[in-house]
Write an enzyme that holds these catalytic residues in place. Structure first.
Site, mmCIF file in Angstrom:
data_model
loop_
_atom_site.group_PDB
_atom_site.id
_atom_site.type_symbol
_atom_site.label_atom_id
_atom_site.label_comp_id
_atom_site.label_asym_id
_atom_site.label_seq_id
_atom_site.Cartn_x
_atom_site.Cartn_y
_atom_site.Cartn_z
ATOM 1 N N GLY A 114 0.647 -1.207 -0.092
ATOM 2 C CA GLY A 114 0.047 -0.059 -0.083
ATOM 3 C C GLY A 114 0.776 1.434 -0.045
ATOM 4 N N ARG A 117 3.858 5.754 1.955
ATOM 5 C CA ARG A 117 4.256 7.287 2.257
ATOM 6 C C ARG A 117 4.147 7.955 1.074
ATOM 7 N NH1 ARG A 117 10.595 7.447 0.839
ATOM 8 N NH2 ARG A 117 10.758 5.472 -0.508
ATOM 9 N N GLY A 150 7.029 7.081 6.786
ATOM 10 C CA GLY A 150 6.197 7.663 5.714
ATOM 11 C C GLY A 150 6.891 8.890 5.028
ATOM 12 N N ASP A 284 4.433 -4.423 -7.069
ATOM 13 C CA ASP A 284 3.738 -3.063 -6.732
ATOM 14 C C ASP A 284 4.301 -1.841 -7.248
ATOM 15 O OD1 ASP A 284 5.861 -4.200 -5.086
ATOM 16 O OD2 ASP A 284 5.809 -2.465 -4.154
ATOM 17 N N ASP A 294 7.518 4.628 -9.538
ATOM 18 C CA ASP A 294 8.406 4.618 -8.506
ATOM 19 C C ASP A 294 9.896 4.577 -8.610
ATOM 20 O OD1 ASP A 294 6.010 4.449 -6.857
ATOM 21 O OD2 ASP A 294 6.488 2.743 -5.886
HETATM 22 P P1 AMP Z 1 9.367 0.524 -2.682
HETATM 23 O O1 AMP Z 1 10.350 -0.544 -2.830
HETATM 24 O O2 AMP Z 1 9.644 2.134 -2.377
HETATM 25 O O3 AMP Z 1 8.103 0.324 -3.844
HETATM 26 O O4 AMP Z 1 8.065 0.361 -1.333
HETATM 27 C C1 AMP Z 1 7.767 -0.788 -1.153
HETATM 28 C C2 AMP Z 1 6.749 -0.437 -0.073
HETATM 29 O O5 AMP Z 1 7.191 0.033 1.189
HETATM 30 C C3 AMP Z 1 5.367 0.353 -0.441
HETATM 31 O O6 AMP Z 1 4.078 0.033 0.215
HETATM 32 C C4 AMP Z 1 6.036 1.720 0.189
HETATM 33 O O7 AMP Z 1 4.969 2.552 0.216
HETATM 34 C C5 AMP Z 1 6.552 1.273 1.416
HETATM 35 N N1 AMP Z 1 7.563 2.151 1.737
HETATM 36 C C6 AMP Z 1 8.731 2.437 1.473
HETATM 37 N N2 AMP Z 1 9.686 3.242 1.943
HETATM 38 C C7 AMP Z 1 8.537 3.601 3.192
HETATM 39 C C8 AMP Z 1 8.924 4.838 4.084
HETATM 40 N N3 AMP Z 1 9.821 5.498 4.403
HETATM 41 N N4 AMP Z 1 7.658 4.634 5.138
HETATM 42 C C9 AMP Z 1 6.546 3.930 4.806
HETATM 43 N N5 AMP Z 1 6.623 3.216 4.018
HETATM 44 C C10 AMP Z 1 7.368 2.964 2.956
HETATM 45 MG MG MG Z 2 6.497 1.329 -4.504
#
Ligand code: AMP
Ligand code: MG
Length: 539
Positions: A114, A117, A150, A284, A294
């Site tokens: 989800g 952030r 976040g 995702d 992303d």
């Molecule tokens: P990503 O690898 O950036 O696509 O992130 C994978 C998941 O981790 C997604 O659900 C992001 O929203 C969550 N996420 C990544 N970094 C953060 C963060 N600093 N705080 C909260 N959620 C995060």
């Molecule tokens: Mg992502």
């Protein structure tokens, strides 16, 4: 007095943004407004407000993206813009929310992920009737934040801001970036997860796209056997983003999937054309619109190495290495097929659609390679060997992919050229030209000769070939070290290089005399520098 009036006028154009939040209106909401980390069932999103921050400061904005929203540049530099696009203030009509989605990370089902952030502000409809969703990245905790805070730091936000726009101008489908703001607060990050946490400046990027729906948005509902919500999301997606497919039905679901397969194939062909490595192709992070989405530990191929991955988290398996991206996209599409299977209940047509990806990719890659080489079309009888041999030649020694193709366009016809003259235009593409042995030179020149013979058979004159090649082989890409230099300077409060790069990357195929410094191969200092050759998911 005069400046007050001016301020009111510019602020007024922000107030003119016309919100029409179809996603929240049409899809099931989480009835629970509690902004605590938790599992959310039976809902596509949770309403949540961005967390206010101390001192928003504009770092940059993209005028072209502002124009998509009918915003004048002057509306993007005022105080209200900063307050709104850092998340401190909401405009009338905004209805902020975070989406629920799941995903396969590095090949394993990860359950609910989800918007951890990311906070969506709503959708606007511009004067041309286009729908654009606005999303803040780094605006605080949501129920999907899991163990994260976040937030986002300046370094990763600069990378997302610049690369979104650079990709757009390269002609690669992508989400866009409206603005980049500092929050005035510090965020703690352990960049390489190795016990060296540091305080870094916090930042927020406002991303813009027709939709941010991901493969994982569908996977989450199938994984929970929540077929009702799965169907609602797919029906909504088809009605709003694929209206040309007609009213949703099992046959239309299949057509929809076929379209996702085709647009994903197109996307990956573009990545391979420009030398982009996404770095985290988890499901995702795959857009159902075939957009690059992303921007995390992505990177640009400098020396051509199909085994390269910029992501240190991926260093062991190299799942997301440059040369593996086409396979991974297929694997991800297979996960999407699985997730909508309950709505179709037939395996064969889904498999046939996956085959469309394979065929579409192969065809797309061949015609892209023909264009890169300035050929009229890809003729398998000769060009399969030509491109396979080129792959070998590019791997022979450290060769800058971008410069190589650009210089290839400068080659004169073959007649009377000895090896020395043949190779001269390409010298700049080699990281260690003095390290080229006689055997290397022979192999490169043998290929150049067969290439020029192939070009001669095509009968396209040199000037025209050069023009065609320079229209698909960029001179300027957001080299890893360029982004890092902009970050280093931004961290001292100097945003000039960000602005310059944004400007240069607006015309990546033009020669832009006076800007050659941005077309140089990676300098030695950047070879092993964090942020240039190594990145992690910590952002
Ligand atoms: P990503 O690898 O950036 O696509 O992130 C994978 C998941 O981790 C997604 O659900 C992001 O929203 C969550 N996420 C990544 N970094 C953060 C963060 N600093 N705080 C909260 N959620 C995060
Ligand atoms: Mg992502």
């Amino acid at each position: 007095m005069k400046t007050d009036l001016l301020k009111q006028q510019t602020d007024a154009s922000l107030a003119a943004l016309k919100f029409d939040n179809a996603f929240v209106r049409e899809l099931p909401a989480d009835p629970n407004l509690d902004n605590r980390v938790r599992q959310v069932h039976g809902a596509c999103y949770t309403r949540v407000l961005p967390t206010p921050v101390a001192a928003p400061q504009l770092v940059g904005f993209a005028p072209e993206v502002a124009a998509l929203l009918d915003l004048e540049p002057a509306a993007c530099t005022g105080e209200e813009f900063a307050q709104v696009f850092v998340g401190n203030q909401q405009l009338p009509g905004m209805d902020p929310y975070a989406c629920c989605y799941g995903g396969h990370q590095f090949g394993n089902w990860a359950g609910q992920l989800g918007d951890g952030r990311a906070i969506n502000l709503g959708e606007i409809v511009n004067r041309r009737g286009q729908r654009w969703a606005l999303q803040l990245k780094g605006a605080g905790l949501t129920p999907y934040s899991r163990r994260g805070d976040g937030l986002a730091v300046l370094r990763s936000s600069v990378r997302e801001f610049l690369c979104s726009e650079a990709m757009y101008h390269l002609g690669v489908p992508t989400t866009r970036a409206l603005s980049l703001l500092l929050t005035g607060e510090l965020v703690i990050r352990d960049m390489f997860y190795d016990g060296h946490p540091k305080q870094e400046p916090g930042a927020v990027v406002c991303r813009v796209a027709p939709s941010f729906t991901r493969f994982g948005s569908f996977e989450i509902f199938n994984s929970r056997s929540d077929i009702d919500t799965l169907r609602r999301l797919l029906d909504y997606t088809i009605r709003t983003e694929f209206p040309h497919l007609g009213e949703p039905s099992a046959a239309v679901y299949l057509q929809w999937f076929e379209e996702v397969c085709r647009s994903t194939a197109t996307l990956i062909v573009h990545w391979m054309r420009v030398g982009f490595v996404h770095g985290v192709m988890n499901t995702d992070n795959m857009s159902i619109l075939g957009l690059t989405i992303d921007y995390g530990p992505y990177g640009w191929l400098e020396d051509y190495n199909p085994d390269w991955t910029p992501n240190t988290t991926d260093a062991a398996g190299r799942r997301y290495r440059f040369g593996n991206q086409p396979q991974i996209a297929l694997w991800n599409l297979a996960q999407l097929a699985n997730s909508i299977y309950p709505l179709i209940e037939q395996v064969e047509p889904l498999q046939a659609a996956l085959q469309l990806y394979g065929d579409g990719y192969k065809q797309g890659w061949q015609s892209m390679m023909a264009q890169k080489l300035g050929l009229q079309s890809f003729e398998p009888a000769t060009d399969l060997t030509l491109t396979t041999d080129l792959d070998q030649v590019l791997r022979l020694v450290e060769t800058d992919m971008t410069i190589f193709y650009r210089r290839l366009a400068d080659l004169a016809p073959l007649e009377g050229q000895d090896d020395e003259r043949l190779l001269a235009p390409l010298c700049d593409a080699y990281y260690q030209p003095e390290g080229l042995t006689e055997a290397h030179k022979l192999q490169i020149c043998t290929w150049l000769r067969s290439y020029l013979q192939r070009v001669a058979r095509d009968g396209v004159d040199t000037v025209q070939r050069r023009q065609r090649m320079n229209a698909v082989n960029p001179k300027y890409v957001l080299r890893n070290y360029l982004a890092q230099m902009a970050i280093d300077r931004a961290e001292t409060g100097d945003f000039d290089l960000i602005k310059q790069l944004l400007e240069v990357m607006r015309q990546p195929y033009a020669d832009q005399p006076g800007h050659e410094e941005f077309a140089q191969k990676r300098p030695e200092w950047a070879r092993h520098r964090a942020g240039c050759s190594m990145l992690s998911c910590s952002s």
